[in-house]
Design an enzyme around this catalytic site. Structure first.
Site, PDB file in Angstrom:
ATOM      1  CD  GLU A  99      -2.357   1.113   2.851  1.00  0.00           C
ATOM      2  OE1 GLU A  99      -3.546   0.799   2.882  1.00  0.00           O
ATOM      3  OE2 GLU A  99      -1.672   1.329   3.876  1.00  0.00           O
ATOM      4  CG  ASP A 151      -4.375  -2.243  -0.139  1.00  0.00           C
ATOM      5  OD1 ASP A 151      -3.591  -3.143  -0.493  1.00  0.00           O
ATOM      6  OD2 ASP A 151      -4.516  -1.910   1.060  1.00  0.00           O
TER       7      ASP A 151
END
Length: 559
Positions: A242, A303
């Protein structure tokens, strides 16, 4: 009398020179005028009597004028059907464009330049062009005066039946070395989108200042090997996918403000290449330890992968793909890997990572903060794969369903959504991370930013509606005081904990920008961000705030 009218007579002196802008010559084709009286819209209007329609009414005594003080403004005419366009004639009032582009589009979404200049001098520009599309847009990129832009007339000449141009993605940067230098705002936002009050130079300086502090706090070159990383002191491991995705998107967008942006980006790319997922090697392994070794199985996280792919597309448009890394090729491989390994084929919704497979307990679980519609649009454009339209629609439709069924008064989404194959719903308790998995907490806090980023760039009606629902609730909940935004809520708006964090209050600035009646609220959120120091122990909040600042100042763009 308008304070600029005294200069109008002088503008005519630019006629002869205007015909020579960038080597253009007056068109001699007998194609008819096709723009007069057609539907026309503009990014802004200075005031009553200066509406967009005044520029296509056939009169040289009426005009359109944009709001003052902004370099990125546009005027767009809808020809009603596809046309081949051969000539565009611009009759500038005193407030002319030093830099502008003339563009055509088949769908009011994908735009192709048919002319551009950075040396405009006003007067009349009579341009011979070659293009096709239903829509023609004049996009101002640099004002020639302290005012805005103003056109007595925009005339488009052509014939009906033109074929839409083939969409391609730039892989070679322009001569200045950058495709989208920070602050250039080459791609305008949807009509009516707000920005914080202040000059563009002041807003940009605030973003650059925050970026430099973010960079100092979190960007590292650890373990050698030419790697760069964004450290994550508040995550489970020193390096998480991320954070690297955030870093790639941020540095690609800050090029032009940071001379080291490409060096940092290439170090992040090398990290991605050298830390592949153990399941799909075109994806990034989710976690690394202090020795820069992938841990916990080395599989991917959706993500991070979404932002890595998006960052690579930004880099291709920013620098081209002929350097040390072929950004475009890496991006396409990464996008295809996301589709193959991180999209549930039965629901068209994102999974949590490439590690989830049919039959496991997480297969029909999705994280709301991963639903990035602007990324899906970029993936569709880059690959030409219409599956990304289907995937985007599935996520946007689910957002609407969840808001209607579980948060009709707030618009809040839960961190996770379960049972996505039949009746999607917020979990009643812990399904992955905490007892708050079914509430608006440390994952879903990003949702206003993610939905809002698509709303401001595309003007999509679903994204706008979802954004405005969130904005209406939070203004009412806090009494227009950003300090009242707490850390976490039940979906009915009941606060579940106290405190304050940028990860929670900053994202609401993006949805505030979608509401024309929220200028004061947006300014309050912006000032709250400016008054919040970077916490060196929280890459998460700082990285979110920085990306929000980039977005609300008009500096976010979709490659």
């Amino acid at each position: 009398m308008d304070r600029r009218s005294a200069l109008a007579a002088v503008s005519a002196a630019g006629l002869v020179v205007g015909l020579l802008v960038a080597g253009t010559t007056s068109a001699t084709a007998a194609d008819p005028l096709v723009s007069q009286g057609k539907a026309v819209t503009a990014s802004s209007v200075e005031g009553a009597g200066l509406e967009a329609a005044k520029a296509v009414d056939g009169s040289t005594t009426t005009r359109w004028a944009s709001a003052e003080g902004s370099d990125s403004e546009w005027l767009r005419v809808d020809l009603g059907s596809a046309h081949s366009v051969s000539r565009v004639r611009l009759n500038w009032e005193a407030a002319y464009a030093r830099g502008y582009r003339v563009q055509t589009s088949p769908d009011d979404s994908v735009w192709t330049d048919v002319f551009s200049t950075g040396t405009g001098d006003g007067g009349v520009d009579d341009l011979t062009v070659s293009g096709s599309g239903r829509y023609v847009r004049v996009l101002g990129t640099a004002r020639g005066t302290q005012w805005g832009y103003s056109l007595w007339e925009l005339e488009v000449y052509g014939v009906a039946g033109g074929n839409p141009p083939t969409t391609t993605t730039t892989t070679t940067p322009p001569s200045n070395g950058l495709g989208y230098a920070f602050g250039s705002r080459k791609t305008p936002y949807a009509a009516g989108i707000l920005r914080p009050s202040g000059t563009t130079s002041t807003l940009d300086a605030a973003v650059v200042n925050y970026y430099q502090r973010w960079k100092s706090a979190f960007v590292r070159q650890n373990c050698g090997n030419g790697w760069c990383q964004v450290i994550s002191p508040d995550a489970d491991h020193p390096y998480v996918a991320e954070a690297q995705g955030y870093g790639m998107v941020i540095t690609a967008q800050m090029a032009g403000a940071d001379p080291d942006a490409r060096k940092i980006f290439d170090g992040l790319v090398k990290w991605k290449i050298d830390h592949p997922s153990s399941i799909n090697r075109d994806l990034l392994a989710a976690e690394q330890d202090v020795n820069c070794r992938s841990v916990n199985g080395g599989d991917g996280a959706t993500d991070g992968d979404m932002d890595v792919a998006y960052g690579l597309l930004l880099a291709d448009r920013q620098w081209g793909s002929t350097g040390a890394h072929n950004y475009k090729q890496l991006a396409i491989r990464h996008i295809n890997a996301i589709k193959a390994s991180e999209v549930n084929p039965s629901t068209n919704l994102l999974k949590l990572g490439d590690w989830s497979s049919a039959g496991d307990q997480y297969y029909y679980l999705s994280r709301s903060s991963d639903w990035m519609a602007d990324h899906f649009r970029a993936f569709r454009k880059a690959t030409g794969d219409s599956a990304w339209d289907t995937i985007r629609a599935a996520h946007q439709n689910l957002i609407g369903q969840l808001q209607q069924n579980y948060a009709p008064n707030t618009g809040l989404l839960p961190d996770f959504v379960e049972n996505t194959n039949s009746s999607p719903r917020p979990p009643a308790g812990q399904v992955l991370e905490s007892v708050n998995d079914g509430k608006y907490y440390w994952n879903a806090c990003r949702v206003p930013w993610r939905i809002g980023a698509d709303a401001v760039t595309s003007g999509d009606s679903q994204s706008l509606a979802a954004s405005r629902k969130l904005n209406t609730w939070v203004k009412s909940k806090t009494g227009n005081n950003p300090a009242g935004i707490a850390i976490g809520y039940q979906l009915n708006g009941t606060q579940i904990s106290g405190g304050s964090a940028a990860a929670f209050f900053a994202p609401f600035a993006v949805v505030a920008a979608t509401d024309p009646g929220s200028q004061a609220w947006l300014d309050a959120l912006w000032n709250r961000m400016l008054q919040t120091p970077i916490d060196g122990g929280s890459y998460f909040s700082a990285s979110i705030q920085l990306q929000v600042m980039i977005t609300v100042t008009g500096n976010h763009w979709v490659p």
